[in-house]
Design a protein around this motif. Structure first.
Motif, PDB file in Angstrom:
ATOM      1  N   MET A 266       2.593  -3.909  -7.436  1.00 63.31           N
ATOM      2  CA  MET A 266       2.407  -5.238  -6.935  1.00 63.31           C
ATOM      3  C   MET A 266       1.215  -5.777  -7.888  1.00 63.31           C
ATOM      4  SD  MET A 266       4.631  -6.036  -4.923  1.00 63.31           S
ATOM      5  CE  MET A 266       5.763  -5.232  -6.243  1.00 63.31           C
ATOM      6  N   LYS A 267       0.005  -4.713  -7.883  1.00 61.24           N
ATOM      7  CA  LYS A 267      -1.080  -5.272  -8.793  1.00 61.24           C
ATOM      8  C   LYS A 267      -0.567  -5.727 -10.257  1.00 61.24           C
ATOM      9  CE  LYS A 267      -5.501  -3.959 -10.708  1.00 61.24           C
ATOM     10  NZ  LYS A 267      -6.088  -5.398 -10.519  1.00 61.24           N
TER      11      LYS A 267
ATOM     12  N   TYR B 196       1.347  -9.195  -9.725  1.00 57.87           N
ATOM     13  CA  TYR B 196       0.625 -10.191  -9.385  1.00 57.87           C
ATOM     14  C   TYR B 196      -0.703 -10.641 -10.047  1.00 57.87           C
ATOM     15  CZ  TYR B 196       3.992 -10.768  -5.907  1.00 57.87           C
ATOM     16  OH  TYR B 196       5.027 -11.110  -4.991  1.00 57.87           O
ATOM     17  N   SER B 197      -0.994  -9.554 -10.728  1.00 62.84           N
ATOM     18  CA  SER B 197      -2.276  -9.933 -11.563  1.00 62.84           C
ATOM     19  C   SER B 197      -1.882 -10.815 -12.925  1.00 62.84           C
ATOM     20  CB  SER B 197      -2.580  -8.566 -12.421  1.00 62.84           C
ATOM     21  OG  SER B 197      -3.414  -7.818 -11.148  1.00 62.84           O
ATOM     22  N   LYS B 198      -0.448 -11.054 -13.189  1.00 60.42           N
ATOM     23  CA  LYS B 198      -0.076 -11.986 -14.161  1.00 60.42           C
ATOM     24  C   LYS B 198      -0.381 -13.361 -13.735  1.00 60.42           C
ATOM     25  CE  LYS B 198       3.203  -8.493 -15.977  1.00 60.42           C
ATOM     26  NZ  LYS B 198       2.138  -8.180 -16.968  1.00 60.42           N
ATOM     27  N   PHE B 199      -0.932 -13.761 -12.621  1.00 64.85           N
ATOM     28  CA  PHE B 199      -1.067 -15.021 -12.104  1.00 64.85           C
ATOM     29  C   PHE B 199      -2.655 -15.274 -12.093  1.00 64.85           C
ATOM     30  CE2 PHE B 199       3.066 -13.687 -10.562  1.00 64.85           C
ATOM     31  CZ  PHE B 199       3.755 -14.759 -10.978  1.00 64.85           C
TER      32      PHE B 199
ATOM     33  N   GLY C 223       0.783  -1.145   0.064  1.00 68.80           N
ATOM     34  CA  GLY C 223      -0.044   0.158   0.002  1.00 68.80           C
ATOM     35  C   GLY C 223       0.872   1.409  -0.137  1.00 68.80           C
ATOM     36  N   PRO C 224       0.273   2.327   0.075  1.00 68.05           N
ATOM     37  CA  PRO C 224       0.889   3.607  -0.136  1.00 68.05           C
ATOM     38  C   PRO C 224       1.964   3.927   1.093  1.00 68.05           C
ATOM     39  CG  PRO C 224      -1.492   4.002   0.637  1.00 68.05           C
ATOM     40  CD  PRO C 224      -1.197   2.708   0.191  1.00 68.05           C
ATOM     41  N   ASN C 225       3.011   4.453   0.614  1.00 67.79           N
ATOM     42  CA  ASN C 225       4.102   4.888   1.938  1.00 67.79           C
ATOM     43  C   ASN C 225       4.875   3.702   2.338  1.00 67.79           C
ATOM     44  OD1 ASN C 225       3.590   7.870   1.209  1.00 67.79           O
ATOM     45  ND2 ASN C 225       1.829   7.644   2.592  1.00 67.79           N
TER      46      ASN C 225
ATOM     47  N   VAL D 199      -3.911  -8.146  -5.484  1.00 69.96           N
ATOM     48  CA  VAL D 199      -4.269  -7.633  -6.979  1.00 69.96           C
ATOM     49  C   VAL D 199      -5.517  -6.646  -6.646  1.00 69.96           C
ATOM     50  CG1 VAL D 199      -3.520  -9.745  -7.768  1.00 69.96           C
ATOM     51  CG2 VAL D 199      -5.890  -9.501  -6.832  1.00 69.96           C
ATOM     52  N   GLU D 200      -5.737  -6.192  -5.484  1.00 69.96           N
ATOM     53  CA  GLU D 200      -6.831  -5.306  -5.273  1.00 69.96           C
ATOM     54  C   GLU D 200      -6.591  -3.719  -5.666  1.00 69.96           C
ATOM     55  OE1 GLU D 200      -9.993  -5.599  -4.556  1.00 69.96           O
ATOM     56  OE2 GLU D 200      -9.800  -7.600  -4.602  1.00 69.96           O
TER      57      GLU D 200
END
Length: 652
Positions: free
Chosen positions: A194-195, A198-201, A110-112, A185-186
């Protein structure tokens, strides 16, 4: 050193851990397990005897090889190089840091959360599925005791170690891996890099409480690396949270992890200090590696905000145990004259490893004027008199940086060498229409003065001033504003800057997608600070991610590196010659002090991992200080340890 072919992809999980600087992901989202007859796991307790051997239960180790699973570890020879034969558990290490963590969420959650402070506590409080050997970069077990790459090079199985437990005593289960992936992935996690990864799975499939299978949507040599790098957290704690609830809920105290250390809420003093406490009940202390590492009972981190001089004063007074000399304290490194140093009570060393140097420079925001114009970026680059202050202010202990991958084979030797040249800068300014000067000597165009804002922390002023003066001589007004480090970092992640003084960690195996691919250019909270998008670079990254041949990957990154340098994204500064450290003489350490690929910014992590408190040394130090007597006073300014860079050779 390893090479990687398509069929040997499992050997290079090293790439991801180093590419993200350590653990890279976090968990969330609930999941119902698809196997209902492979053990009782309703309340977190595993009945391993009811899990079939082929799904990770009793007897799995005996048949793992026949099932196509691999495992790994350290040889005795490697452990002798990396750890100390006399290492003991106990004692503490007290260290100052320059800023308080912006969030206690794990690294990149997440942020920061993509800062060195998050990386540091994440490295010790959380674990991924597979780790790397710090010498040969092969896979080693972590939460997963075994792993398998299927013949399609798309499908990966991980068998979770039945002994693995979170800090609250509940076992690590397959559903924790699924929960980790689901949150990653959210969109509301606000971690776009990160999205993207990990969205590649496809969603992980639970084969049993001890085994999980994940399938990549595309062929990518980095796929198993990405999967193995997730910092697994407990689905029992985070599984019912939305991404927003997770982001908001773990700012001030970290979620549960399975690593050898824990950050206890009672040891957090907001904006002032926090501590890592070694877990006596850590599940893997019997492992030969862990039996000689992660030795300190307590790591105390005290914030001294943006004041390296005060940090050094606290060090020489014995108010902190360990000190990393940076450009802000290089004069103290060169001219150490304190009595405690002359008496040998604290000592200095320079460690030269095979780790890359990282990047130091002024990041230019390409999303808005004036740096959406390449001529302006070139002009500002050629007006940086870095050679002058490398010699005068840095005592030649640093060297000019000419690559995003300096001190690594990925640096392109044909990159343009940008040196101070005001005449060339004037040509680029003229090409963009900046030719007239007003009465104050500043360049104007259409009635507007050429001026740029730069926010900095006070300690870097002495390096910025020569640049500000050179810009002033060329007719450019640089408005320098002083700001605290936390605010400056937040502004960078939210893209509220025109120029940004940045120090960026590098990687043994580059991951250019997360910093330079155009898919991240217009998104906040990722490492594409510049807002950079170049279709040619994007296409090279796509080829790189699918390339299993190491030599070709090196050539691809060199091409990317040259394009980046030719696009003048950053006014490059310098990199350090070796890792410069001061320490009070009460510690033991391995023969070569840090691991083979340690880079400068990871020095504290490595000290926590491999050093230990030596009670006998500490007693001798205490007695010497009480009596005012010397303790092995230095015969030379500092000791150099260069085994990894200049002496170590890979076994043939």
């Amino acid at each position: 050193m390893l090479t990687l072919t398509r069929s040997q992809g499992l050997a290079f999980f090293a790439a991801l851990l180093l590419a993200f600087g350590g653990i890279t992901a976090c968990g969330g989202g609930g999941h119902e397990e698809v196997v209902t007859d492979a053990g009782n796991h309703d309340d977190g307790m595993l009945d391993e005897s009811s899990i079939p051997a082929e799904l990770g239960g009793n007897g799995f180790e005996e048949i793992a090889d026949s099932l196509g699973f691999a495992t790994g570890g350290y040889s005795a020879e490697q452990l002798a190089l990396l750890t100390g034969a006399n290492a003991k558990k106990g004692g503490k290490l007290h260290k100052t840091i320059t800023r308080f963590v912006l969030t206690f969420r794990p690294f990149f959650c997440g942020p920061n959360a993509n800062y060195s402070e998050n990386k540091m506590f994440s490295d010790f409080c959380y674990e991924g599925l597979v780790n790397i050997n710090a010498i040969d970069l092969n896979l080693t077990p972590w939460l997963a005791s075994h792993w398998k790459i299927h013949d399609d090079s798309l499908t990966y199985d991980f068998r979770i170690n039945p002994k693995a437990k979170f800090s609250n005593g509940t076992p690590v289960r397959a559903r924790d891996i699924v929960a980790t992936w689901q949150l990653l992935v959210e969109d509301d996690l606000q971690s776009p890099s990160m999205k993207v990864s990990y969205s590649k799975f496809e969603e992980p499939e639970i084969l049993s409480p001890l085994m999980v299978r994940v399938k990549s949507k595309e062929n990518n040599w980095r796929a198993i690396l990405t999967l193995g790098g997730m910092a697994i957290m407990s689905a029992d704690e985070i599984g019912d949270l939305t991404a927003t609830e997770f982001v908001d809920g773990f700012n001030n105290a970290p979620p549960i992890g399975s690593g050898p250390y824990i950050v206890k809420p009672e040891n957090i003093v907001n904006q002032r200090s926090y501590a890592l406490t070694r877990r006596e009940d850590y599940w893997n202390w019997s492992d030969p590696y862990y039996s000689k590492t992660h030795n300190f009972d307590r790591i105390e981190l005290e914030v001294v905000r943006d004041n390296p001089t005060l940090e050094f004063q606290k060090f020489i007074k014995g108010e902190q145990d360990y000190f990393y000399f940076t450009s802000g304290t290089i004069e103290d490194w060169v001219n150490t004259d304190e009595e405690s140093y002359k008496m040998g009570w604290f000592k200095k060393m320079r460690v030269e490893t095979s780790g890359p140097s990282g990047m130091w420079g002024y990041v230019l925001n390409l999303r808005k004027p004036p740096f959406d114009d390449i001529n302006m970026r070139k002009a500002f680059s050629y007006l940086n008199p870095r050679e002058r202050y490398i010699k005068a202010a840095l005592y030649n202990e640093y060297e000019a940086e000419d690559s995003y991958y300096d001190q690594s084979p990925y640096a392109n030797p044909d990159n343009p060498l940008v040196r101070y040249d005001p005449s060339k800068a004037a040509e680029f300014l003229k090409a963009s229409g900046w030719t007239e000067r007003n009465g104050d000597g500043f360049l104007t165009r259409d009635g507007q003065v050429l001026e740029v804002d730069l926010n900095i922390v006070k300690p870097v002023e002495k390096f910025v001033t020569p640049y500000q003066e050179a810009l002033r001589a060329a007719g450019i007004k640089l408005n320098v504003n002083y700001i605290d480090g936390n605010t400056n970092s937040k502004n960078a992640q939210e893209r509220i800057f025109t120029m940004y003084w940045a120090v960026m960690g590098s990687t043994v195996f580059p991951h250019p997608r997360t910093s330079f691919h155009g898919e991240l250019a217009e998104k906040n909270n990722n490492n594409n600070w510049w807002g950079y998008s170049n279709p040619t670079v994007d296409s090279l990254i796509e080829v790189y991610d699918k390339m299993y041949e190491p030599a070709t990957r090196i050539k691809l990154v060199q091409q990317i590196d040259k394009l980046l340098m030719e696009d003048y994204l950053t006014v490059m500064l310098y990199n350090t010659k070796g890792i410069k450290i001061g320490y009070w003489d009460k510690f033991g350490f391995p023969p070569h002090r840090y691991s083979r690929f340690c880079q400068a910014g990871d020095n504290l992590d490595e000290a926590i991992r491999f050093w230990w408190y030596d009670a006998d040394r500490a007693k001798k130090l205490e007695e010497a200080m009480a009596a005012g007597t010397p303790l092995d006073p230095p015969s030379q300014p500092y000791t150099v340890y260069d085994f990894w860079r200049n002496q170590y050779k890979d076994p043939s």
